[in-house]
Design a protein around this motif. Structure first.
Motif, mmCIF file in Angstrom:
data_model
loop_
_atom_site.group_PDB
_atom_site.id
_atom_site.type_symbol
_atom_site.label_atom_id
_atom_site.label_comp_id
_atom_site.label_asym_id
_atom_site.label_seq_id
_atom_site.Cartn_x
_atom_site.Cartn_y
_atom_site.Cartn_z
ATOM 1 N N UNK A 196 0.833 -1.207 0.000
ATOM 2 C CA UNK A 196 0.000 0.000 0.000
ATOM 3 C C UNK A 196 0.869 1.259 0.000
ATOM 4 N N UNK A 197 2.065 1.155 0.573
ATOM 5 C CA UNK A 197 2.951 2.315 0.631
ATOM 6 C C UNK A 197 4.035 2.284 -0.424
ATOM 7 N N UNK A 198 4.374 1.084 -0.902
ATOM 8 C CA UNK A 198 5.486 0.956 -1.839
ATOM 9 C C UNK A 198 6.788 1.352 -1.174
ATOM 10 N N UNK A 199 7.739 1.777 -1.980
ATOM 11 C CA UNK A 199 9.031 2.236 -1.452
ATOM 12 C C UNK A 199 9.454 3.417 -2.311
ATOM 13 N N UNK A 200 8.741 4.556 -2.143
ATOM 14 C CA UNK A 200 8.948 5.710 -3.026
ATOM 15 C C UNK A 200 10.406 6.157 -3.123
ATOM 16 N N UNK A 204 9.668 2.894 -6.068
ATOM 17 C CA UNK A 204 8.591 1.903 -6.104
ATOM 18 C C UNK A 204 7.277 2.582 -5.704
ATOM 19 N N UNK A 205 6.345 2.626 -6.637
ATOM 20 C CA UNK A 205 5.094 3.355 -6.407
ATOM 21 C C UNK A 205 4.184 2.606 -5.431
ATOM 22 N N UNK A 206 3.378 3.355 -4.662
ATOM 23 C CA UNK A 206 2.370 2.709 -3.814
ATOM 24 C C UNK A 206 1.473 1.809 -4.671
ATOM 25 N N UNK A 207 1.114 0.658 -4.137
ATOM 26 C CA UNK A 207 0.266 -0.270 -4.878
ATOM 27 C C UNK A 207 1.064 -1.361 -5.573
ATOM 28 N N UNK A 208 2.391 -1.299 -5.459
ATOM 29 C CA UNK A 208 3.240 -2.316 -6.099
ATOM 30 C C UNK A 208 3.334 -3.545 -5.188
ATOM 31 N N UNK A 209 2.895 -4.676 -5.692
ATOM 32 C CA UNK A 209 2.947 -5.891 -4.879
ATOM 33 C C UNK A 209 4.392 -6.381 -4.773
ATOM 34 N N UNK A 210 4.623 -7.247 -3.819
ATOM 35 C CA UNK A 210 5.970 -7.819 -3.656
ATOM 36 C C UNK A 210 6.421 -8.502 -4.943
ATOM 37 N N UNK A 220 15.384 -1.345 1.795
ATOM 38 C CA UNK A 220 15.869 0.034 1.860
ATOM 39 C C UNK A 220 16.564 0.371 3.171
ATOM 40 N N UNK A 221 16.437 -0.498 4.159
ATOM 41 C CA UNK A 221 17.088 -0.222 5.448
ATOM 42 C C UNK A 221 18.437 -0.927 5.557
#
Ligand code: FE
Length: 233
Positions: A196-200, A204-210, A220-221
């Motif tokens: 739902x958040x993605x990884x902007x 990676x846009x919100x709505x992108x499934x795994x 990203x961490x």
């Protein structure tokens, strides 16, 4: 015992630095606190397996760099999650050597302290180091100090295993957007990939499934690969 109660502690986020006989050492800590006023003394907790622990015992010095709320992901990744014991974590970041000989971070930092160890206490998994403050400097950066509570909320990452605040079943919650899509957990750092958040920040846009994530996408961490992630329920 209600382990969620421990999350009510706000803490801060710091880089503890020291100078080993081999190289500079540093790690992210959330436990650093002033224990006396006169003389000013600060305590830190350091895991016995942490390379910095040995270096602090050998050198008898440590620094604390106080991170601000906009600290870069890269800095958190390098000091918080990289496990290569041969790497000088300070090398890629602006830093200097302080009056005690301890390395001090100069970026994403709003203040720093240098301490000389006056007492160390074996508390099981960790050593508690109490240091007398030899230098305390406020850098002219108009930013708020990062708190661990704020970090958890905004970065969605848990404490790594050697942290005193580590919990095996961390209850970081994905977003409230009930997209119905499966969330995925990074087993290394506790980051949750929420479709739902993605990884902007990584494009990676919100709505992108795994499944739709590119194969070269990394946590990203902490930077581990996509396929290392496990379903999060
Ligand atoms: Fe991770």
């Amino acid at each position: 015992m209600n382990y969620d109660a421990f999350y009510a502690f706000s803490y801060g986020l710091y880089v503890v630095g020291t100078a080993g006989s081999d190289r500079l050492h540093g790690y992210i800590a959330n436990t650093a606190f002033q224990v006396t006023a006169e003389p000013p003394q600060i305590a830190i907790s350091c895991h016995k397996d942490n390379g910095s622990r040995k270096a602090i015992q050998e050198s008898g010095i440590f620094s604390i760099s106080v991170l601000h709320e906009d600290v870069s992901k890269e800095l958190v990744t390098v000091f918080g999650y990289q496990n290569d014991p041969t790497v000088d974590r300070f090398a890629g970041f602006s830093h200097m050597i302080g009056v005690t000989g301890a390395p001090i971070l100069l970026e994403d930092t709003i203040a720093y302290f240098e301490c000389r160890v006056v007492k160390s206490v074996d508390i099981g998994s960790h050593f508690l180091f109490i240091g007398q403050v030899e230098a305390a400097v406020e850098l002219k950066v108009s930013k708020e100090p990062m708190t661990y509570r704020y970090y958890r909320k905004t970065r969605k990452a848990a404490s790594p295993k050697n942290s005193p605040t580590y919990q095996a079943k961390d209850k970081l919650t994905p977003s409230d957007d009930k997209s119905g899509q499966q969330c995925w957990l990074c087993p290394s750092c506790g980051y949750i990939y929420d479709p739902a958040e993605g990884d902007p920040d990584s494009g990676i846009a919100p709505g992108t499934s795994y499944k739709e994530l590119p194969n070269d996408w990394i946590c990203p961490v902490c930077g581990i690969s996509k396929e290392s992630f496990i379903p999060y329920d």
